[in-house]
Design a protein around this motif. Structure first.
Motif, PDB file in Angstrom:
ATOM      1  N   ALA A   1       9.639  62.256  12.435  1.00 26.82           N
ATOM      2  CA  ALA A   1       8.086  61.974  12.159  1.00 26.82           C
ATOM      3  C   ALA A   1       7.421  61.289  13.655  1.00 26.82           C
ATOM      4  N   LEU A   2       8.271  60.483  14.024  1.00 26.71           N
ATOM      5  CA  LEU A   2       7.759  59.742  15.487  1.00 26.71           C
ATOM      6  C   LEU A   2       7.393  60.844  16.271  1.00 26.71           C
ATOM      7  N   ALA A   3       8.367  61.926  16.616  1.00 22.92           N
ATOM      8  CA  ALA A   3       8.124  62.973  17.514  1.00 22.92           C
ATOM      9  C   ALA A   3       6.608  63.810  17.222  1.00 22.92           C
ATOM     10  N   LEU A   4       6.465  64.126  15.842  1.00 20.65           N
ATOM     11  CA  LEU A   4       5.239  64.549  15.748  1.00 20.65           C
ATOM     12  C   LEU A   4       3.867  64.010  16.042  1.00 20.65           C
ATOM     13  N   GLU A   5       4.179  62.507  15.839  1.00 24.74           N
ATOM     14  CA  GLU A   5       3.240  61.780  16.005  1.00 24.74           C
ATOM     15  C   GLU A   5       2.777  61.424  17.449  1.00 24.74           C
ATOM     16  N   ALA A   6       3.899  61.711  18.119  1.00 27.79           N
ATOM     17  CA  ALA A   6       3.914  61.498  19.696  1.00 27.79           C
ATOM     18  C   ALA A   6       3.173  62.803  20.299  1.00 27.79           C
ATOM     19  N   VAL A   7       3.277  63.884  19.859  1.00 29.95           N
ATOM     20  CA  VAL A   7       2.999  65.126  20.683  1.00 29.95           C
ATOM     21  C   VAL A   7       1.239  65.319  19.947  1.00 29.95           C
ATOM     22  N   GLY A   8       1.117  64.659  18.710  1.00 34.98           N
ATOM     23  CA  GLY A   8      -0.259  64.926  18.199  1.00 34.98           C
ATOM     24  C   GLY A   8      -0.980  63.857  19.043  1.00 34.98           C
ATOM     25  N   ASN A   9      -0.595  62.980  19.734  1.00 31.28           N
ATOM     26  CA  ASN A   9      -1.082  61.989  20.766  1.00 31.28           C
ATOM     27  C   ASN A   9      -1.387  62.753  22.022  1.00 31.28           C
ATOM     28  N   GLY A  10      -0.652  63.754  22.198  1.00 28.95           N
ATOM     29  CA  GLY A  10      -0.681  64.108  23.700  1.00 28.95           C
ATOM     30  C   GLY A  10       0.407  63.629  24.410  1.00 28.95           C
ATOM     31  N   GLU A  11       1.428  62.882  24.024  1.00 30.51           N
ATOM     32  CA  GLU A  11       2.329  62.197  24.543  1.00 30.51           C
ATOM     33  C   GLU A  11       3.615  63.170  24.638  1.00 30.51           C
ATOM     34  N   VAL A  12       4.579  62.833  25.746  1.00 29.72           N
ATOM     35  CA  VAL A  12       5.840  63.430  25.815  1.00 29.72           C
ATOM     36  C   VAL A  12       6.730  62.810  24.780  1.00 29.72           C
ATOM     37  N   ALA A  13       7.425  63.436  23.986  1.00 27.01           N
ATOM     38  CA  ALA A  13       8.406  62.904  22.848  1.00 27.01           C
ATOM     39  C   ALA A  13       9.735  62.791  23.661  1.00 27.01           C
ATOM     40  N   VAL A  14      10.056  61.346  23.981  1.00 29.59           N
ATOM     41  CA  VAL A  14      11.260  61.026  24.755  1.00 29.59           C
ATOM     42  C   VAL A  14      12.332  60.414  23.770  1.00 29.59           C
ATOM     43  N   ALA A  15      13.510  61.360  23.483  1.00 31.32           N
ATOM     44  CA  ALA A  15      14.639  60.881  22.839  1.00 31.32           C
ATOM     45  C   ALA A  15      15.453  59.839  23.660  1.00 31.32           C
ATOM     46  N   PHE A  16      15.417  58.686  23.331  1.00 30.25           N
ATOM     47  CA  PHE A  16      16.275  57.676  24.154  1.00 30.25           C
ATOM     48  C   PHE A  16      17.395  57.398  22.825  1.00 30.25           C
ATOM     49  N   GLY A  17      18.504  58.025  22.940  1.00 26.79           N
ATOM     50  CA  GLY A  17      19.748  57.677  22.191  1.00 26.79           C
ATOM     51  C   GLY A  17      20.904  58.701  22.292  1.00 26.79           C
ATOM     52  N   GLY A  18      21.552  59.296  21.418  1.00 22.90           N
ATOM     53  CA  GLY A  18      22.445  60.436  21.528  1.00 22.90           C
ATOM     54  C   GLY A  18      22.146  61.883  21.416  1.00 22.90           C
ATOM     55  N   ASP A  19      23.022  62.447  21.213  1.00 27.59           N
ATOM     56  CA  ASP A  19      22.502  64.268  21.523  1.00 27.59           C
ATOM     57  C   ASP A  19      22.238  64.499  19.995  1.00 27.59           C
ATOM     58  N   GLY A  20      22.531  63.737  18.738  1.00 23.75           N
ATOM     59  CA  GLY A  20      21.983  63.909  17.481  1.00 23.75           C
ATOM     60  C   GLY A  20      20.602  63.713  17.418  1.00 23.75           C
ATOM     61  N   LEU A  21      20.091  62.536  18.113  1.00 23.25           N
ATOM     62  CA  LEU A  21      18.343  62.168  18.243  1.00 23.25           C
ATOM     63  C   LEU A  21      17.701  63.017  19.051  1.00 23.25           C
ATOM     64  N   ILE A  22      18.395  63.850  20.109  1.00 19.80           N
ATOM     65  CA  ILE A  22      17.675  64.698  20.702  1.00 19.80           C
ATOM     66  C   ILE A  22      17.438  66.131  19.905  1.00 19.80           C
ATOM     67  N   GLY A  23      18.462  66.434  19.403  1.00 18.86           N
ATOM     68  CA  GLY A  23      18.370  67.381  18.596  1.00 18.86           C
ATOM     69  C   GLY A  23      17.182  67.393  17.300  1.00 18.86           C
ATOM     70  N   ALA A  24      17.087  66.074  16.743  1.00 20.84           N
ATOM     71  CA  ALA A  24      16.199  66.021  15.890  1.00 20.84           C
ATOM     72  C   ALA A  24      14.832  66.183  16.650  1.00 20.84           C
TER      73      ALA A  24
END
Length: 295
Positions: A52-75
């Motif tokens: 949900a946070l990723a969709l919100e970020a890209v809706g704002n024109g932002e780069v969605a940066v996953a700061f965590g493990g590989d599971g977070l990146i995949g999500a």
């Protein structure tokens, strides 16, 4: 070429890697500010929240940066797949295997330079049911190892997977598998595991599929057949250099889709997360995500 200034939304798993992202955040923010990168951050409560946070970020024109493990990146990548959205990575997990595969520095502050000036490339993703992954999905003996690793709190970092392997092996009983690649002839065997690799490595640097590519539109399906436990234990260290694929009992086949079933009710794990139950069909999604990578 002058890159446009990137606005970043850091999507942070505060408990990944024993709390590493939360501890590194002040230094990461200082590094991003020094590079002139506008940014904000939010902590995740779950992988669904991260999507949900990723969709919100890209809706704002932002780069969605996953700061965590590989599971977070995949999500995060899965949430914005097949769109023009851009995904970035800051390493913060135990294994950080996608960072290893892409050549992104495994220290978060150093990785900020990639977010500032790295090019954007279209990378493949894997998909099992409704869940996506960036690295490797596997089942069988690997299911047991992942379960133990995820329950382990005393050991941190990539050594947890080696510890989990040693703990899982004594009680392991080989299972019967059936694997069908691209609707071909089913392959039936008794053995340890089946893995569908979109990327080269997992488990903190194990080169399970040393020839896998994130851009070829194919999965490398790694099959490990039955063998004596002592021989399997001797095989394990060779995985870190990818030499296991030369050994008897290990086979690699490429395809766009693989269907896996087994005699036991294994859970399919990908990037350290449980994503499906067997039987399962895994497919590749070619060029599904636009990601910032090193130049």
């Amino acid at each position: 070429m002058i890159l446009p200034v990137r606005k970043l939304a850091l999507i942070i798993n505060p408990v990944a890697g024993g709390g590493r992202p939360a501890r590194a955040l002040p230094d990461v923010q200082a590094a991003l500010t020094a590079k002139g990168l506008e940014h904000r951050f939010e902590y995740t409560k779950s992988l669904e929240h991260a999507r949900a946070l990723a969709l919100e970020a890209v809706g704002n024109g932002e780069v969605a940066v996953a700061f965590g493990g590989d599971g977070l990146i995949g999500a995060v990548a899965g949430a914005v797949k097949h769109t023009d959205a851009i995904v970035g990575i800051l390493p913060g997990g135990r294994g950080n295997d996608l960072c290893r595969a892409l050549g992104i520095p495994r220290k978060p502050v150093a990785a900020c330079a990639v977010l500032a000036s790295g090019p954007v490339r279209e990378l493949d993703l894997g998909e099992a049911g409704e869940r996506t992954f960036a690295g490797i999905a596997s089942c069988g003996f690997d299911s047991v190892v992942n379960e133990i690793a995820n329950d382990t709190r005393v050991v941190r970092g990539s050594p947890v997977y080696a510890l989990a392997l040693v703990r899982a092996l004594p009680r392991w009983q080989s299972a019967a598998f059936e694997v069908m690649i691209d609707n071909g002839v089913p392959r039936r065997f008794t053995g340890y595991s089946v893995a569908a690799a979109n990327s080269k490595q997992f488990g903190g640097g194990m080169l399970l599929a040393p020839n896998a590519s994130l851009t070829d539109g194919l999965l490398d399906v790694v099959i490990i057949e039955d063998m004596a436990k002592l021989r399997f234990l001797a095989l394990a260290p060779t995985v870190f250099r990818g030499r296991h694929i030369r050994k008897r009992g290990v086979d690699v086949v490429r395809g766009r889709e693989v269907h896996i079933s087994a005699s036991e009710p294994f859970t399919l794990y990908a990037d350290g997360e449980a994503i499906a139950e067997l039987p399962v069909t895994i497919r590749v999604l070619p060029g599904a995500v636009r990601m910032i990578v090193p130049a």
